[in-house]
Design a protein around this motif. Structure first.
Motif, PDB file in Angstrom:
ATOM      1  N   UNK A 300       0.322  56.349  84.282  1.00 22.54           N
ATOM      2  CA  UNK A 300      -1.131  56.583  84.333  1.00 22.54           C
ATOM      3  C   UNK A 300      -1.505  57.870  83.600  1.00 22.54           C
ATOM      4  N   UNK A 302       0.095  59.119  81.059  1.00 15.35           N
ATOM      5  CA  UNK A 302       0.263  58.886  79.622  1.00 15.35           C
ATOM      6  C   UNK A 302      -0.960  58.162  79.065  1.00 15.35           C
ATOM      7  N   UNK A 312     -10.859  55.573  84.494  1.00 16.15           N
ATOM      8  CA  UNK A 312     -10.304  56.807  83.928  1.00 16.15           C
ATOM      9  C   UNK A 312      -9.806  57.711  85.051  1.00 16.15           C
ATOM     10  N   UNK A 313      -8.844  58.579  84.753  1.00 17.19           N
ATOM     11  CA  UNK A 313      -8.316  59.469  85.790  1.00 17.19           C
ATOM     12  C   UNK A 313      -9.392  60.442  86.277  1.00 17.19           C
ATOM     13  N   UNK A 314     -10.509  60.510  85.564  1.00 19.56           N
ATOM     14  CA  UNK A 314     -11.614  61.339  86.033  1.00 19.56           C
ATOM     15  C   UNK A 314     -12.473  60.596  87.047  1.00 19.56           C
ATOM     16  N   UNK A 315     -12.061  59.391  87.423  1.00 21.22           N
ATOM     17  CA  UNK A 315     -12.688  58.729  88.550  1.00 21.22           C
ATOM     18  C   UNK A 315     -13.631  57.599  88.210  1.00 21.22           C
ATOM     19  N   UNK A 326     -13.462  67.266  83.011  1.00 18.02           N
ATOM     20  CA  UNK A 326     -13.186  67.447  84.435  1.00 18.02           C
ATOM     21  C   UNK A 326     -11.845  68.156  84.634  1.00 18.02           C
ATOM     22  N   UNK A 327     -11.880  69.228  85.405  1.00 20.01           N
ATOM     23  CA  UNK A 327     -10.662  69.989  85.625  1.00 20.01           C
ATOM     24  C   UNK A 327     -10.042  69.591  86.958  1.00 20.01           C
ATOM     25  N   UNK A 328      -8.726  69.530  86.986  1.00 25.20           N
ATOM     26  CA  UNK A 328      -8.006  69.233  88.214  1.00 25.20           C
ATOM     27  C   UNK A 328      -7.331  70.487  88.715  1.00 25.20           C
ATOM     28  N   UNK A 329      -6.288  70.290  89.461  1.00 29.87           N
ATOM     29  CA  UNK A 329      -5.611  71.424  90.065  1.00 29.87           C
ATOM     30  C   UNK A 329      -4.976  72.309  89.002  1.00 29.87           C
ATOM     31  N   UNK A 334      -8.001  66.955  84.252  1.00 30.20           N
ATOM     32  CA  UNK A 334      -7.538  65.852  85.102  1.00 30.20           C
ATOM     33  C   UNK A 334      -7.107  64.665  84.231  1.00 30.20           C
TER      34      UNK A 334
ATOM     35  N   UNK B  72      -8.415  67.049  96.823  1.00 31.77           N
ATOM     36  CA  UNK B  72      -6.973  67.168  97.026  1.00 31.77           C
ATOM     37  C   UNK B  72      -6.703  66.900  98.491  1.00 31.77           C
ATOM     38  N   UNK B  88      -2.777  65.990  94.352  1.00 27.20           N
ATOM     39  CA  UNK B  88      -3.879  66.650  93.660  1.00 27.20           C
ATOM     40  C   UNK B  88      -4.633  65.666  92.777  1.00 27.20           C
ATOM     41  N   UNK B  89      -5.712  66.158  92.217  1.00 30.43           N
ATOM     42  CA  UNK B  89      -6.420  65.425  91.157  1.00 30.43           C
ATOM     43  C   UNK B  89      -6.844  64.021  91.547  1.00 30.43           C
ATOM     44  N   UNK B  91      -9.725  61.894  91.608  1.00 30.49           N
ATOM     45  CA  UNK B  91     -11.101  61.873  91.092  1.00 30.49           C
ATOM     46  C   UNK B  91     -11.945  60.918  91.933  1.00 30.49           C
ATOM     47  N   UNK B  92     -13.257  61.062  91.888  1.00 35.36           N
ATOM     48  CA  UNK B  92     -14.139  60.209  92.694  1.00 35.36           C
ATOM     49  C   UNK B  92     -13.861  58.733  92.462  1.00 35.36           C
ATOM     50  N   UNK B  94     -11.149  57.090  93.250  1.00 31.83           N
ATOM     51  CA  UNK B  94      -9.745  56.732  93.094  1.00 31.83           C
ATOM     52  C   UNK B  94      -8.954  56.887  94.396  1.00 31.83           C
ATOM     53  N   UNK B 115     -11.778  71.098  95.158  1.00 31.60           N
ATOM     54  CA  UNK B 115     -10.539  71.863  94.938  1.00 31.60           C
ATOM     55  C   UNK B 115     -10.699  73.351  95.201  1.00 31.60           C
TER      56      UNK B 115
END
Lengths: 434, 388
Positions: A300, A302, A312-315, A326-329, A334, B72, B88-89, B91-92, B94, B115
């Motif tokens: 995911x 990759x 998308x991993x941004x939700x 969008x920033x993650x940890x 993200x 998180x 973590x990470x 997103x809305x 998911x 976060x």
């Protein structure tokens, strides 16, 4: 694809009228030879008569401002061929393009390649149509023809057919991209034929017959079968999954988005190519053996999307726009910096988009038994120099997915505009007659 | 050249996050699903956990983000500080899963929408399960043992790589090509053994290990394979490098290797980095060495092959005591498959090294490829067993 109950209804298929049924209506005086004959003016009118108002709904019109098979909702099957032109005679080349045009007018409507067809001629002569699609429907067949750079000038720059001055600007020599493993026997070509249909046999029949008509004038350089369209080109189509198991083509250009198609697909300058486009073909082997060993999270990251819904991993869900900011940890994006979605996204490519129209392929195994399978990538772009080369350079260099990909074949073709109903019109006419 | 190798961010262990205690209404205790999965729904102002109690062992939290911000989820120790597990990470919209191994004790669950801040906390209790806590403590010790052993291995290989590279570079500069050719493959083995670690340094890998086919237009080619081509030049159409080019390449090789060496001094690893690293080494074998693409000019691919397998085997052996407890069958399968592959490789030994790749028949290559696939497939499932 075609599940016609042939025993009970040998002349029709589930999808529409077969070639046999249409020929049974018997109208039209068509004089198209299997050789180098030229369709006369009555051809189109006669065809119209043949079909009458019974035109089945699985026919895609061959005619139009643009060639079919570009913004046509992607069919499920592909047969693609690249050919070298053998003749040095410009008229002979034009003659073949006229023959192809006449043949395409018929086969895209579910008819045999000539009226004489596959069993209507002399028993002492080879049949004019090869016959394998005879009982099948039109299956939404589209045939799209393109011209390679080498048609205009040979490798040492010498003019061929007096076309050198008409070489379109975008028909460049594609550069070597990092990691390319191009095989000569899968790369290049003077002409290309892209045949797409719901039924693989219909697509193969089209290419088979066009090649046959061209013996002596052209020779086949390479050929590629594809299955399972890997992109949706219409909002009405669900997004298919590629051989990595991910939804592919979610953010593809859609035929319904007329202004984006105008901006990113059609050539709009005043050259002979106006109304046409460029077709980029890349045979991309996918190394499934190692990909399949990557963890779900790894896969995911990759791709930059979830495997399940394709969000998308941004939700959000599949069609939620990717939020690249969008920033993650750890204050890391993200959607990872080296993810495919990010690198291929218009926002990271000066807004460039392409109409992808690729197919999966499975060509057996390599010498050690690993599957030779992957994506036969096809993209239609307004200008390869801005619409393909920079993005492919970036992907080859940075995309985390590249580790699992190997480009083994490549081609770039200028796709001339469409052919009108006028029987004198033919594929590529603006190139030769302007 | 895997880019999914041990990423730098993963090497940073998350410690020291401060959470102020904030009470939260405990949820119903009977909310775990049949398979023991506890569902968590995180919104912008709530953290709903379907159960507040579970028995010790492996816990699975299925976390859904129904809020509008990235969230998180944490399982924290009794002090509210120690992170037992985190995901973590999210997103809305998911879902993500957190799998942790937790012994008996008091814990906190915490969702952290946006976060930032302390997180929305809830009490969580782990009761004594059948497996018992002793096992958990022992596992944690086995994990520490595995990762510290592996860190030592990486350091040792980096040292040998550096000293070997210096010797090689000197020979090449001196024009002693025979000696350089002799050293090339054995020295590179130290690199190949720890390749995923080396590749985690995205700036060094292309400088040191780029192949000609991987170059892009205008990119400067340095590193091992540039020198390889000069030592084993193509029969026609190649101009040998001048002395000053040789000097520059050799010095650069030593400098870059020194940097690599220095960076490995205080590296730490997690168990899943070992197992993923092993998998990646075998991926390298499958896509580069089996096909003879790595060493285009010297054809010393089998040295690299052996080194990749060595590196993978060491990582596996370090993890084996833990793996044996978690999945005996997988452990013994891997042991057998490593042995089978080694036996096959041994057939191609010649003197201190191996026959060159161009001596292999199609049938030989096919056999090696089959053995690599046989090992890689089970090896790719190890991470899941050791990550908790």
């Amino acid at each position: 694809m075609n599940e016609a109950p042939r025993d009970e209804h040998p002349t029709t298929t589930r999808r529409g009228f077969s070639r046999r049924a249409l020929l049974g209506t018997g109208a039209g005086a068509l004089a198209v030879g299997a050789g180098l004959g030229v369709a006369g003016p009555p051809a189109v009118a006669a065809l119209q008569d043949t079909l009458g108002d019974r035109a089945p709904d699985d026919v895609v019109d061959f005619h139009g401002e643009h060639q079919a098979g570009i913004v046509t909702p992607a069919q499920d099957r592909l047969c693609f061929a690249s050919l070298n032109v053998l003749t040095k005679d410009r008229d002979e080349l034009i003659g073949l393009l006229k023959d192809w045009t006449a043949a395409c007018r018929r086969i895209t409507q579910g008819l045999d390649v000539t009226e004489t067809g596959f069993d209507g001629g002399s028993e002492y002569a080879p049949p004019q149509d090869t016959g394998e699609a005879h009982d099948l429907s039109a299956a939404h067949l589209t045939v799209t023809v393109g011209f390679g750079r080498s048609l205009f000038q040979d490798s040492s720059g010498r003019d061929r057919f007096g076309l050198k001055s008409r070489l379109p600007e975008g028909l460049v020599e594609l550069p070597h991209f990092p990691g390319d493993k191009l095989e000569d026997a899968r790369t290049g070509g003077d002409l290309c034929i892209q045949a797409c249909a719901d039924d693989p046999q219909v697509a193969v029949h089209a290419v088979h017959n066009l090649i046959r008509m061209g013996f002596g004038v052209v020779s086949t350089r390479w050929m590629q079968l594809g299955f399972g369209r890997t992109s949706s080109t219409s909002t009405e189509q669900a997004t298919p999954r590629n051989l990595f198991g991910f939804k592919d083509g979610t953010a593809n250009l859609k035929a319904e988005d007329a202004s984006a198609i105008q901006d990113h697909v059609w050539v709009t300058d005043d050259s002979w190519l106006r109304g046409g486009t460029y077709l980029v073909a890349r045979r991309i082997r996918m190394i499934l053996e190692t990909w399949d060993r990557e963890s779900l999270t790894g896969q995911e990251k990759i791709i930059g999307r979830t495997k399940g819904s394709g969000a998308p991993l941004s939700g959000g869900e599949e069609f939620t726009p990717v939020d690249l900011g969008m920033m993650g940890s750890g204050n890391q994006p993200i959607v990872p910096e080296d993810s495919h979605v990010r690198l291929a996204h218009p926002d990271t490519n000066d807004g460039v988009q392409m109409l992808r129209r690729g197919y999966n392929y499975a060509d057996g195994t390599d010498t050690v038994g690993n599957m030779d399978v992957g994506l036969f990538f096809i993209a239609m772009v307004k200008d390869p120099a801005t619409g393909f080369v920079p993005i492919q350079k970036k992907l080859a260099r940075q995309d985390a997915l590249s580790e699992y990909l190997r480009h083994t074949g490549s081609g770039l073709f200028a796709v001339p505009p469409g052919v009108s109903q006028d029987a004198a019109d033919y594929l590529g006419r603006p190139l030769f007659e302007a | 050249m895997p880019r999914t190798a041990m990423t730098l961010s993963a090497l940073v262990t998350a410690t020291g996050l401060l959470f102020a205690l904030s009470a939260c209404q405990p949820n119903d205790q009977s909310g775990a699903k049949d398979d023991g999965t506890i569902s968590v729904t995180s919104t912008d102002d709530k953290c709903e956990v379907s159960a507040t109690e579970a028995s010790s062992g492996t816990l699975r939290f299925d976390v859904k983000n129904d809020g509008s911000k990235v969230t998180e989820f944490y399982l924290l120790g009794e002090d509210g500080l120690r992170i037992v597990g985190e995901v973590e990470n999210i997103a809305p919209g998911l879902n993500r899963t957190l799998t942790v191994s937790a012994p008996e004790g008091k814990y906190f669950t915490a969702c952290k929408p946006g976060m930032v801040g302390d997180g929305i906390r809830g009490d969580f209790t782990v009761t004594k399960g059948e497996a018992g806590d002793q096992a958990d403590a022992q596992d944690s010790q086995l994990k520490d043992q595995a990762t510290s052993q592996y860190a030592s291995y990486v350091k040792d290989q980096a040292e040998q790589l550096l000293s070997g590279t210096k010797e090689f570079a000197q020979a090449y500069k001196n024009g002693d090509d025979d000696k350089a050719r002799e050293l090339y493959a054995p020295v590179r083995m130290h690199w190949e053994r720890i390749e995923p670690v080396a590749e985690s340094f995205g700036d060094l890998d292309p400088k040191l290990d780029l192949r000609e086919a991987d170059l892009e237009d205008g990119q400067k080619w340095t590193g091992w394979h540039r020198i390889e081509k000069d030592l084993w030049p193509p029969a026609t159409g190649y101009t040998a490098l001048a002395q000053k080019d040789r000097d520059a390449l050799a010095d650069q090789l030593v400098t870059d290797t020194q940097t690599l060496h220095d960076r490995t001094r205080d590296m730490t690893f997690t168990a899943d980095q070992l197992s993923n690293g092993a998998k990646e080494l075998l991926d390298e074998v499958a896509t580069g060495k089996v096909t003879g693409e790595e060493e285009t000019w010297s054809h010393t691919d089998l040295w690299d092959f052996q080194a990749n397998v060595d590196g993978a085997r060491i990582a596996y052996e370090d993890l084996s005591p833990l793996l044996k407890k978690r999945d005996t069958e997988l452990d013994s399968t891997l042991k057998t498959r490593f042995k089978d592959l080694q036996k096959l490789l041994d057939q191609y030994k010649e003197g201190d090294g191996f026959v060159t790749y161009d001596k292999l028949s199609k049938d030989d290559v096919k056999k090696l490829s089959d053995a690599v696939n046989a090992l890689s497939e089970p090896l790719s499932t190890v991470t899941d067993k050791v990550v908790e």
